[in-house]
Design a protein around this motif. Structure first.
Motif, PDB file in Angstrom:
ATOM      1  N   ALA A  94      40.527   5.617 -13.333  1.00 50.13           N
ATOM      2  CA  ALA A  94      41.718   5.096 -12.661  1.00 50.13           C
ATOM      3  C   ALA A  94      42.891   6.069 -12.789  1.00 50.13           C
ATOM      4  O   ALA A  94      43.638   6.296 -11.829  1.00 50.13           O
ATOM      5  N   MET A  95      43.057   6.660 -13.966  1.00 50.11           N
ATOM      6  CA  MET A  95      44.144   7.621 -14.152  1.00 50.11           C
ATOM      7  C   MET A  95      43.898   8.886 -13.336  1.00 50.11           C
ATOM      8  O   MET A  95      44.822   9.442 -12.716  1.00 50.11           O
ATOM      9  N   HIS A  96      42.656   9.352 -13.305  1.00 53.03           N
ATOM     10  CA  HIS A  96      42.328  10.501 -12.468  1.00 53.03           C
ATOM     11  C   HIS A  96      42.665  10.223 -11.007  1.00 53.03           C
ATOM     12  O   HIS A  96      43.217  11.077 -10.306  1.00 53.03           O
ATOM     13  N   GLU A  97      42.346   9.031 -10.535  1.00 51.91           N
ATOM     14  CA  GLU A  97      42.615   8.685  -9.141  1.00 51.91           C
ATOM     15  C   GLU A  97      44.110   8.665  -8.862  1.00 51.91           C
ATOM     16  O   GLU A  97      44.556   9.089  -7.783  1.00 51.91           O
ATOM     17  N   ARG A  98      44.904   8.201  -9.806  1.00 50.40           N
ATOM     18  CA  ARG A  98      46.353   8.201  -9.618  1.00 50.40           C
ATOM     19  C   ARG A  98      46.871   9.626  -9.431  1.00 50.40           C
ATOM     20  O   ARG A  98      47.732   9.885  -8.575  1.00 50.40           O
ATOM     21  N   PHE A  99      46.347  10.557 -10.215  1.00 48.00           N
ATOM     22  CA  PHE A  99      46.787  11.939 -10.086  1.00 48.00           C
ATOM     23  C   PHE A  99      46.340  12.537  -8.753  1.00 48.00           C
ATOM     24  O   PHE A  99      47.089  13.307  -8.124  1.00 48.00           O
ATOM     25  N   GLN A 100      45.139  12.192  -8.331  1.00 48.71           N
ATOM     26  CA  GLN A 100      44.687  12.691  -7.037  1.00 48.71           C
ATOM     27  C   GLN A 100      45.568  12.169  -5.906  1.00 48.71           C
ATOM     28  O   GLN A 100      45.883  12.900  -4.960  1.00 48.71           O
TER      29      GLN A 100
ATOM     30  N   ARG B 151      62.160  22.285  -3.042  1.00 48.06           N
ATOM     31  CA  ARG B 151      61.552  21.444  -4.078  1.00 48.06           C
ATOM     32  C   ARG B 151      61.480  19.990  -3.640  1.00 48.06           C
ATOM     33  O   ARG B 151      62.381  19.483  -2.974  1.00 48.06           O
ATOM     34  N   MET B 152      60.393  19.342  -4.023  1.00 47.10           N
ATOM     35  CA  MET B 152      60.318  17.889  -3.929  1.00 47.10           C
ATOM     36  C   MET B 152      59.920  17.372  -5.305  1.00 47.10           C
ATOM     37  O   MET B 152      59.099  17.969  -5.994  1.00 47.10           O
ATOM     38  N   ASN B 153      60.544  16.279  -5.731  1.00 46.21           N
ATOM     39  CA  ASN B 153      60.301  15.719  -7.057  1.00 46.21           C
ATOM     40  C   ASN B 153      59.659  14.348  -6.926  1.00 46.21           C
ATOM     41  O   ASN B 153      60.195  13.469  -6.236  1.00 46.21           O
ATOM     42  N   LEU B 154      58.527  14.183  -7.585  1.00 47.43           N
ATOM     43  CA  LEU B 154      57.850  12.896  -7.642  1.00 47.43           C
ATOM     44  C   LEU B 154      57.837  12.439  -9.099  1.00 47.43           C
ATOM     45  O   LEU B 154      57.316  13.143  -9.961  1.00 47.43           O
ATOM     46  N   LEU B 155      58.409  11.281  -9.377  1.00 45.07           N
ATOM     47  CA  LEU B 155      58.463  10.750 -10.737  1.00 45.07           C
ATOM     48  C   LEU B 155      57.736   9.417 -10.794  1.00 45.07           C
ATOM     49  O   LEU B 155      58.092   8.488 -10.073  1.00 45.07           O
ATOM     50  N   ASP B 156      56.712   9.359 -11.644  1.00 43.48           N
ATOM     51  CA  ASP B 156      56.059   8.090 -11.965  1.00 43.48           C
ATOM     52  C   ASP B 156      56.162   7.919 -13.474  1.00 43.48           C
ATOM     53  O   ASP B 156      55.313   8.388 -14.235  1.00 43.48           O
ATOM     54  N   ASP B 157      57.242   7.258 -13.902  1.00 42.81           N
ATOM     55  CA  ASP B 157      57.472   7.149 -15.336  1.00 42.81           C
ATOM     56  C   ASP B 157      56.633   6.053 -15.990  1.00 42.81           C
ATOM     57  O   ASP B 157      56.805   5.768 -17.176  1.00 42.81           O
TER      58      ASP B 157
END
Length: 223
Positions: free
Chosen positions: A52-58, A30-36
């Protein structure tokens, strides 16, 4: 070894999904990525799920893939269209929205029961009871319930009160005729056993369903 990326927008989601992996698929790396900041920015910006939000998810997904991830699970349900766009771009690996595996299992259970009985859907965040029901197909008879005060208790570190408030709703749903219970948020998975004990009903959680689905789609089903 299969590497799975777990991408979080809330810190409360990290422990429950990792516990489910440790219990049901410990061989997965597992790897965990957190962007709170994701949820806060969505609420503050007033722009919805914009470009902009779509690009962040990509970018989050591409980073995960670049590190060798062979599957991705997003754990926050407020970003469905962004996650769907990621799944299209990375069609060669399983990419899951947080609720889709549990919804699929609920549908399967209802089919096996020949449509008998209602599914009690418990949330600790009121908005979830608005956004999540449309994810279920029309044939699922839902009975929503809000565990008032449970999220505040969790935020305050009072996990026992959090679990007890959710379990009380599970018992009430049984008394209202429900034959199964679903816990709508990743942070609620810790209350599964308490709900089973209080209601005597089978309880679905998003985390357990997601791990099972990822394992199956990765060709690592139990032997």
């Amino acid at each position: 070894m299969t590497r799975i990326a777990l991408i979080h927008a809330l810190s409360h989601s990290v422990a429950p999904i990792n516990a489910a992996f440790e219990r049901d698929w410990p061989e997965a790396e597992r790897m965990n990525l957190l962007d709170d900041s994701l949820s806060a920015d969505l609420a503050r910006g007033g722009q919805g799920l914009d470009a902009a939000m779509h690009e962040r998810f990509q970018r989050l997904a591409q980073y995960a893939v670049d590190t060798g991830a062979q599957g991705i699970l997003f754990t926050c349900s407020a970003f469905g269209p962004c996650i769907e766009a990621v799944a299209k771009r990375h069609a060669g690996i399983p990419v899951l929205k947080p609720n889709e595996a549990m919804v699929a299992e609920a549908v399967q259970a209802q089919d096996q029961d020949q449509g008998q009985g209602r599914l009690g859907l418990i949330a600790t965040f009121a908005a979830t009871l608005v956004s999540m029901p449309p994810e279920f197909p029309p044939g699922i008879d839902l009975e929503p319930a809000l565990a008032k005060g449970a999220l505040d208790a969790l935020n305050a570190g009072d996990t026992a009160r959090h679990d007890a408030l959710i379990a009380a709703q599970a018992k009430a749903l049984r008394e209202r005729g429900c034959t199964r219970i679903a816990l709508a948020q990743f942070s609620m998975a810790r209350a599964r056993v308490a709900c089973e004990q209080a209601s005597g009903l089978p309880v679905l959680t998003t985390v357990d369903s997601a791990v099972r689905a990822l394992r199956a789609r990765s060709g690592q089903g139990r032997r």
